[in-house]
Design a protein around this motif. Sequence first.
Motif, PDB file in Angstrom:
ATOM      1  N   GLU A   1      13.582  -1.808   0.185  1.00 46.15           N
ATOM      2  CA  GLU A   1      14.678  -1.741  -0.943  1.00 46.15           C
ATOM      3  C   GLU A   1      16.082  -2.406  -0.095  1.00 46.15           C
ATOM      4  OE1 GLU A   1      15.395   2.263  -2.422  1.00 46.15           O
ATOM      5  OE2 GLU A   1      13.051   2.434  -2.982  1.00 46.15           O
TER       6      GLU A   1
ATOM      7  N   GLN B   1      20.405   1.196   0.312  1.00 49.79           N
ATOM      8  CA  GLN B   1      19.536   2.294  -0.398  1.00 49.79           C
ATOM      9  C   GLN B   1      18.159   2.581   0.838  1.00 49.79           C
ATOM     10  OE1 GLN B   1      17.723   1.250  -4.132  1.00 49.79           O
ATOM     11  NE2 GLN B   1      19.501   0.378  -4.736  1.00 49.79           N
TER      12      GLN B   1
ATOM     13  N   ARG C   1      21.231   7.912   0.385  1.00 46.87           N
ATOM     14  CA  ARG C   1      20.501   8.662  -0.587  1.00 46.87           C
ATOM     15  C   ARG C   1      20.580   9.895  -0.780  1.00 46.87           C
ATOM     16  NH1 ARG C   1      16.187   4.931  -1.377  1.00 46.87           N
ATOM     17  NH2 ARG C   1      14.974   6.323  -2.486  1.00 46.87           N
TER      18      ARG C   1
ATOM     19  N   MET D   1      19.909  10.347  -4.874  1.00 42.96           N
ATOM     20  CA  MET D   1      18.982   9.557  -5.120  1.00 42.96           C
ATOM     21  C   MET D   1      17.554  10.347  -5.102  1.00 42.96           C
ATOM     22  SD  MET D   1      19.760   5.683  -3.612  1.00 42.96           S
ATOM     23  CE  MET D   1      18.416   4.993  -4.135  1.00 42.96           C
TER      24      MET D   1
END
Length: 282
Positions: A144, A148, A154, A159
């Motif tokens: 990614e 991220q 995150r 996320m």
Amino acid sequence: MDRTELARCLRHWRDRLNPVSVGLPAGSLRRAPGLRREEVAHLAGVSVDYLARLEQGRAGNPSPSVLEALARALRLTDDENAHLFRLAGHADPRTNGMTRHMTPGVHRIIDRLADSPVIVLDAAWQLVAANPMATALLGEMISEPARQRNLLWRHFTGMPSRVVATPEEDAAFETAVVADLRAAVGRYPDDVPLRTLITDLRKVSPRFDQRWQHGSVARHMATRKTILHPQVGPMTLDCDVLTVEGSDLRIVVYTAEPGSSDARTLALLNTIGTQTFTASPE
């Protein structure tokens, strides 16, 4: 930037790698030594076309994040990593920031712990590497975009995660990791990616900003996490942190108590592997 020498070095470093050493099948139809171009591109998270242009001396200046990914994929030594940056026209990042380079020795440690989930983090909680078992446990993330791949980004931006925690456990985790991040700033006050991460987190996450203002400083140590896996179910694992001498890289190994139901679940995951596993880690 010395495009000709950079191209030559990239091809040489790719040719010398043994496919088995990076977890790839050796195969019987290889017409040249080392890794195929598409294999290195996949390991580094770059396009095959871009790597081809670099190896042919036709690409522009690669960014430091691309160079770090290539150094990781090609398993460069410290000296080779510094040479790569110089050829690309960048300063050696270790002269004014934290070390994010994985040495061949760290790669070998990860390879030999194939039955356990293992990730490697830098001092800014950036995911540097993950073995196949870690990907199976936590989800694919190594390919990614850079932001991220940061576990704190995150977490504080909400996320998706397979980690299951109570509000009290979440609060304790956040307090510990923010204090750890502040300790990293003390060691690397001029590290630009680290400073940028903190600035951005303070903008997007009131919880992070509040905890940052508390001013706590501490190193984050071993912990336990409960992970709800979509195929094999929940398991509670010890997360032991091994530090790499001479750098701030941290090897995090996930294990279960022998003979426990968690150990049996982890063994089942090892048998199944990464089939259809797409959720993201924390």
